[in-house]
Write an enzyme that holds these catalytic residues in place. Structure first.
Site, mmCIF file in Angstrom:
data_model
loop_
_atom_site.group_PDB
_atom_site.id
_atom_site.type_symbol
_atom_site.label_atom_id
_atom_site.label_comp_id
_atom_site.label_asym_id
_atom_site.label_seq_id
_atom_site.Cartn_x
_atom_site.Cartn_y
_atom_site.Cartn_z
ATOM 1 N N LYS A 124 -8.436 -0.570 6.728
ATOM 2 C CA LYS A 124 -8.815 -1.121 5.431
ATOM 3 C C LYS A 124 -7.882 -2.257 5.010
ATOM 4 C CE LYS A 124 -8.971 3.134 4.284
ATOM 5 N NZ LYS A 124 -9.051 4.489 3.719
ATOM 6 N N HIS A 170 0.845 -1.194 0.000
ATOM 7 C CA HIS A 170 0.000 0.000 0.000
ATOM 8 C C HIS A 170 0.877 1.239 0.000
ATOM 9 C CE1 HIS A 170 -3.385 2.646 0.879
ATOM 10 N NE2 HIS A 170 -2.576 3.256 1.720
ATOM 11 N N SER A 184 -6.774 4.759 10.120
ATOM 12 C CA SER A 184 -7.643 4.812 8.940
ATOM 13 C C SER A 184 -7.083 3.924 7.826
ATOM 14 C CB SER A 184 -7.761 6.264 8.462
ATOM 15 O OG SER A 184 -8.449 6.337 7.237
ATOM 16 N N ARG A 229 -13.940 13.855 10.061
ATOM 17 C CA ARG A 229 -12.627 14.496 10.251
ATOM 18 C C ARG A 229 -12.387 15.532 9.164
ATOM 19 N NH1 ARG A 229 -8.743 9.763 9.832
ATOM 20 N NH2 ARG A 229 -7.151 11.382 9.949
ATOM 21 N N ASP A 242 -14.505 3.592 9.259
ATOM 22 C CA ASP A 242 -13.449 4.507 8.834
ATOM 23 C C ASP A 242 -13.998 5.537 7.865
ATOM 24 O OD1 ASP A 242 -10.703 5.472 8.197
ATOM 25 O OD2 ASP A 242 -11.229 4.639 6.253
#
Lengths: 438, 438
Positions: free
Chosen positions: A187, A82, A183, A168, A161
């Site tokens: 995922k 990621h 966050s 936010r 999230d």
């Protein structure tokens, strides 16, 4: 348990228990805790912080708020990579075929998202006929057979999230390391990978502009991952200029192909090899990251990575001829150069602005309904530290609209600082964070 | 101007301009700024603070959000007194007739509110027939003629404060000095008085439990008041035990009358004279507070304050016979003593709990629909520092219900700490805050 008391506790700088954090995430997701209480809590978190245990509890509660993907139908160790996002970042396109060609399964679920270029799925649609709309069993089957498949994301991943992030985003509570880390990781954890390799970008084109913040984010994510039993590594990579030289969609795919052909840009190759090494090492395909890097390098030399890419494109319905000749990709109609307005050295590139140049050309999505032009984008000629003479091309821009070309050229030029003194050389990689630390 | 940016600014510890603060208060009051943004802002204020200019701007914006009362129909300098609230606090009943008898107009608008006893209006209804439901012109007329009148609050005072307070109350953002000070002062400023004398209670029965917090609150309110052109003084008074000996409604009125008759408790007299002195001094009826105190003392000695009370009660339809004989007030049917369970000295009284004892007896409102029993309450026999023997009466309780009496007696006793060593004597007044400081 009362939300009021928990807000007050965090406001006083005290730590919450796992049960308390879970109560907050679940209560807010279900609607029992109103947004005005949640935003007060989030502000208190921003100003008082969360410790490791609180951050892990929050991540797990968010991960468990939706689907937890079951990848057990895939053989071998499931590895995920990621990136926190940057300009010209096509490492997925480079390292996925390399890693897959060595027998490590790469099962990617990707979204399209917003940004200065499309997501990995958009980019792959540069191959005519390529589709990610494949059924789950076919997806698993492809991964098992050829170790590489990509499917569009359909699962309901970490809805907590999504809901918390939306709040936010409007209450100025985005920039807290614990909240950002949880966050992202919620995922990834819901996605089911056993090994997670994170590419944490740092610099003017990254979400984290300073190295200190990037290290802190990397450390927080590695702590969370390992804290919930997922082997997690983070590589902190440079984003003070775009990665490689190509920014766009088919333009980036072409550069990824060139890299697999053995003549890609050095920074892209280095970052891809480093990330890939940790994927291989995490999947126990190599005893050390050094050995893994050698193995990956060989997949370029012997053409196995390039062949893997072609096999994968064909398997998902795509025409693979561009894998062997990138000239096959459709070309934009207007091609112009942005030229230096003075002599000197490139000392600074406002990398976000290079991304905006691609967006202006039509290469990315401003809203989720925007249509991406896969052929537009840019190729950078001069990078940080390069000497330039007035009139030298800094980049070549590809457009299908003269007005957009004009706007993009101005934007591109203004992103550059050219000064008389040669700057210090830049790094590609600033460090690796493992569970032992930086 | 965007609320997001203003939240972010405060979160970063920066100061907002007057225009920015006004934008926030007006936007939230009108509903343009959603509660989730406001609560994030309020939490940032709690953790990062507001400076003097911000606090004044917030107070003024809240004051101007509703009616700004026009008291110009009243002759003379309009003086208001406000207490932050405590147990056994009947200073208004004592000092209003004293001050009025010296020609200073006392035009009170009072609410009923929640609490361990009723408000001033409830207490005055101990006089049969007394009513505060008088038209505004009659109210002004009464003040001009006899310098003292009380009317029930009908004006829409500082609706922004009401809305903000409701949000603070559920988001754990109550305990910030600037927010508390601006909340109190916004209503006082909208009420129109030119001189404001504040009674800031400190101790176990006060909103502010510590002296430091009480001083900070007093200083903040005096700064605000003088900052917007209202001459403001704050007297910091003790609330580590109830003021005087009476807690209830007609029981407190009786004690106020006794004080005006010259035989009230010393602490109540001292606090009333001090507050009254600043009212007189602020209204330019005396050259110094010392002189003012002498003048006030004389109104007790010569009976003019007591006569003023009787005149005022009659003018608002009440039977004034109790002013001269407090035995006229209806008595509760059950009268019992709470007795010491050991020998020693009274070293501590959890004053909030004495208030709760009155509430348990039926003397206050738990919800706005509660009906107050004016005859119940308590008279304290032993106060801090008093020596007691096991079996001595600590207080006499007045009830109309045996179960309530039982619960109240237990509650009362548990509020006392009796220890072998005599404690340091307590103060009535800890300090005066003027615009020159403490």
């Amino acid at each position: 348990m009362r939300m009021y008391d928990l807000i007050n506790k965090k406001k006083s700088g005290l730590s919450l228990t796992k049960e308390e954090i879970t109560f907050i995430v679940n209560g807010f997701t279900s609607g029992e805790i109103p947004d005005y209480q949640m935003s007060a809590f989030l502000m208190a978190v921003c100003l008082k912080g969360m410790n490791k245990e609180e951050t892990i509890a929050m991540t797990l509660a968010m991960a468990k708020s939706g689907d937890m993907l079951d990848l057990s139908a895939i053989e071998g160790v499931k590895v995920d990579k990621h990136s926190t996002g940057g300009v010209g970042d096509k490492t997925s396109l480079v390292l996925s075929p390399m890693v897959a060609s060595l027998g490590v399964p790469v099962a990617k679920m990707s979204g399209r998202g917003l940004g200065h270029t499309g997501g990995t799925i958009d980019k792959l649609e540069s191959f005519p006929g390529f589709s990610t709309a494949i059924p789950t069993d076919k997806f698993f089957d492809n991964v098992n057979k050829m170790k590489l498949a990509i499917v569009g994301q359909t699962a309901n991943l970490a809805p907590a999230d999504k809901k918390i992030y939306a709040l936010r985003d409007v209450t100025a509570t985005v920039d807290n390391i614990s909240l950002i880390a949880s966050s992202i990781m919620s995922k990834k954890i819901a996605s089911g990978a056993e090994v997670i390799v994170l590419d944490v970008k740092t610099g003017s084109g990254a979400f984290m502009k300073t190295l200190d913040d990037s290290i802190a984010l990397a450390e927080a994510m590695v702590e969370i991952g390992n804290g919930v039993g997922r082997e997690t590594y983070a590589v902190i990579t440079d984003m003070n200029q775009p990665l490689g030289r190509a920014v766009g969609n088919s333009i980036e795919v072409a550069e990824a192909i060139e890299t697999l052909q053995g003549h890609g840009p050095e920074d892209l190759l280095d970052v891809s090899l480093t990330l890939g090494s940790y994927m291989l090492y995490g999947a126990k395909k190599a005893d050390s990251v050094e050995k893994a890097r050698e193995m990956l390098t060989k997949t370029i030399e012997d053409g196995s990575a390039l062949n893997k890419l072609a096999e994968f494109v064909r398997a998902q319905g795509g025409d693979d001829s561009a894998v062997f000749d990138t000239n096959v990709f459709p070309k934009a109609t207007i091609i112009e150069e942005v030229c230096a307005d003075r002599d000197g050295y490139v000392t600074k590139i406002v990398t976000d602005e290079i991304g905006m140049t691609s967006l202006v050309l039509g290469g990315g999505r401003e809203t989720k309904d925007s249509i991406i032009d896969l052929s537009v984008g840019l190729r950078i000629q001069k990078k940080l530290g390069d000497q330039v003479k007035k009139g030298d091309a800094l980049a070549t821009l590809y457009a299908n609209d003269a007005d957009k070309m004009k706007a993009a050229k101005e934007r591109y030029l203004s992103a550059y600082t050219i000064e008389p003194v040669k700057p210090e050389p830049t790094k590609h990689i600033y460090g690796i964070v493992t569970k032992e630390g930086l």
